[in-house]
Design an enzyme around this catalytic site. Structure first.
Site: not given
Length: 270
Positions: A11, A72, A81, A83, A185, A204, A212
């Protein structure tokens, strides 16, 4: 503009150091940076800003010096987020901006405490998952019932009987926009045994990603419910590797590798 590139179980993120808070990121610039043909290429952008200079999270400044301003790949702003915060923490440690092995990071989803493990992994306290009922995702003519989990950002984690490796996630699965007006998501996973799950995810604002972090926790929550439990340690296999999720009475933890792989000078402009 100086940048770095990092990833957590593939990711991947572009990191923009901005300690003085002078970088004004537009959605168009973020999308250009994340473009895998005309830009650096990434699932998202992590702007490294001082919390006290960031009005969105200024109330967290007493507990965390640094704010993870996450965007994003389409340029949209996101709350959290999993990660990303682990890669963000790896950058802070490697750059000498954090000298402790445990510290807090400010995010739009609230404070996240991180810990650098002796073997190199980064663990983050993800907070207590909030289960908000069930909903349905539709993909390829199939309806999959999933668990609506709030991880600071919205998730719909669906256990499915079809092998996730065979799914076509080139397009976003349909979902109930009344339940998820700001998008969601979507995790599709196969439970394997009692403490393991194999997951794919459509995020998303980013599309299918190799991993994720918040989605891995949401998947562990949904898989645990299937097994009749709410606690325990789960192994979540994603396309980019393996993550460990611990669910306890008070919170959840996400652990896995986080690496900085490159640095350079960014010449893109809006």
């Amino acid at each position: 503009m100086r940048f770095l590139k990092g990833h957590g179980t593939e990711n991947d993120f572009v990191i923009l150091p901005d300690p003085d808070g002078v970088v004004d990121l537009s959605a168009a610039v973020v999308a250009k940076i994340c473009d895998r043909r005309a830009g650096v290429g990434a699932d998202g952008v992590l702007r490294v800003a001082r919390t006290k200079q960031s009005h969105e999270v200024a109330e967290q400044a007493s507990a965390a010096e640094w704010f993870m301003d996450y965007r994003n790949s389409d340029g949209s702003v996101a709350e959290m987020c999993g990660n990303g915060v682990r890669v963000f923490a790896r950058y802070l440690i490697d750059a000498g901006l954090e000298n402790a092995t445990e510290f807090a990071v400010a995010t739009r989803g609230g404070l996240r405490k991180v810990r650098a493990e002796p073997h190199g992994d980064i663990t983050v306290d993800m907070g207590k998952p909030v289960v908000l009922g069930e909903s349905v995702a539709c993909l390829g003519g199939h309806e999959y019932t999933g668990v609506h989990v709030d991880m600071g950002n919205p998730h719909l984690a669906c256990a499915i009987g079809d092998p996730v490796a065979q799914l076509d996630l080139s397009h976003q699965p349909a979902f109930d926009t009344c339940v998820f007006p700001a998008g969601v998501n979507i995790e599709l996973f196969n439970p394997v045994g009692t403490t393991r799950a194999v997951m794919r995810v459509f995020e998303r604002g980013a599309g299918e990603t190799r991993s994720c972090g918040t989605g891995a926790v949401a998947t562990a929550v949904a898989a645990a419910r299937l097994s009749g439990d709410t606690l325990g340690t789960w192994t979540v296999e994603v396309l980019g590797g393996t993550l460990t999720v611990i669910l306890d009475e008070d919170t959840s933890y996400l652990s896995g590798p986080a690496e900085i792989i490159a640095s350079g000078e960014l010449l893109l402009a809006e």
